[in-house]
Scaffold this motif. Structure first.
Motif, short mmCIF file in Angstrom:
data_model
loop_
_atom_site.label_atom_id
_atom_site.label_comp_id
_atom_site.label_asym_id
_atom_site.label_seq_id
_atom_site.Cartn_x
_atom_site.Cartn_y
_atom_site.Cartn_z
N ALA A 16 6.83 -34.19 -11.28
CA ALA A 16 5.58 -33.85 -10.60
C ALA A 16 5.10 -32.45 -11.00
N GLU A 17 6.04 -31.52 -11.14
CA GLU A 17 5.68 -30.17 -11.57
C GLU A 17 5.09 -30.15 -12.97
N GLN A 18 5.39 -31.17 -13.76
CA GLN A 18 4.84 -31.28 -15.12
C GLN A 18 3.58 -32.15 -15.14
N GLY A 19 3.10 -32.54 -13.96
CA GLY A 19 1.86 -33.29 -13.85
C GLY A 19 2.00 -34.79 -13.86
N VAL A 20 3.23 -35.28 -13.77
CA VAL A 20 3.47 -36.72 -13.79
C VAL A 20 3.52 -37.24 -12.36
N THR A 21 2.78 -38.31 -12.11
CA THR A 21 2.84 -38.99 -10.82
C THR A 21 3.95 -40.02 -10.88
N ALA A 71 -0.40 -37.14 -16.90
CA ALA A 71 0.09 -35.78 -17.13
C ALA A 71 -1.11 -34.99 -17.65
N PRO A 72 -1.14 -33.70 -17.38
CA PRO A 72 -2.27 -32.93 -17.89
C PRO A 72 -2.43 -33.11 -19.40
N SER A 73 -3.60 -33.45 -19.79
CA SER A 73 -3.97 -33.68 -21.19
C SER A 73 -3.18 -34.81 -21.85
N GLU A 101 -3.09 -38.36 -20.37
CA GLU A 101 -3.33 -39.43 -19.40
C GLU A 101 -2.82 -40.78 -19.88
#
Length: 75
Positions: free
Chosen positions: A11-16, A40-42, A44
């Motif tokens: 989650a901290e790396q942008g993964v749901t 994830a940021p950039s 998807e």
């Protein structure tokens, strides 16, 4: 293996991350556990998913793939 720490690191790396235990599939003796990691940021296009008989099997199938994609998390 600390599943909560793994989910938090992702989650901290942008993964749901979604983990599901399905009572209907369990009653039917089908693979009741689902693990999905997406986005994830950039990046998807990230989608790692499996259905399995146990949470451990889900992690065994999905965590190596997430590492291949460059994500890091505790062992």
């Amino acid at each position: 293996m600390d599943v909560v720490a793994i989910m938090e690191a992702l989650a901290e790396q942008g993964v749901t991350v979604l983990v599901k235990a399905d009572t209907e599939r369990m009653a039917e003796r089908r693979k009741p556990w689902t693990f999905v990691a997406s986005g994830a940021p950039s990046r998807e296009d990230v989608l790692v998913r499996t259905d399995a008989a146990s949470m451990e099997q889900c992690l065994a199938a999905c965590l190596p793939r997430l590492r291949e994609l460059g994500f890091s998390f505790p062992e």
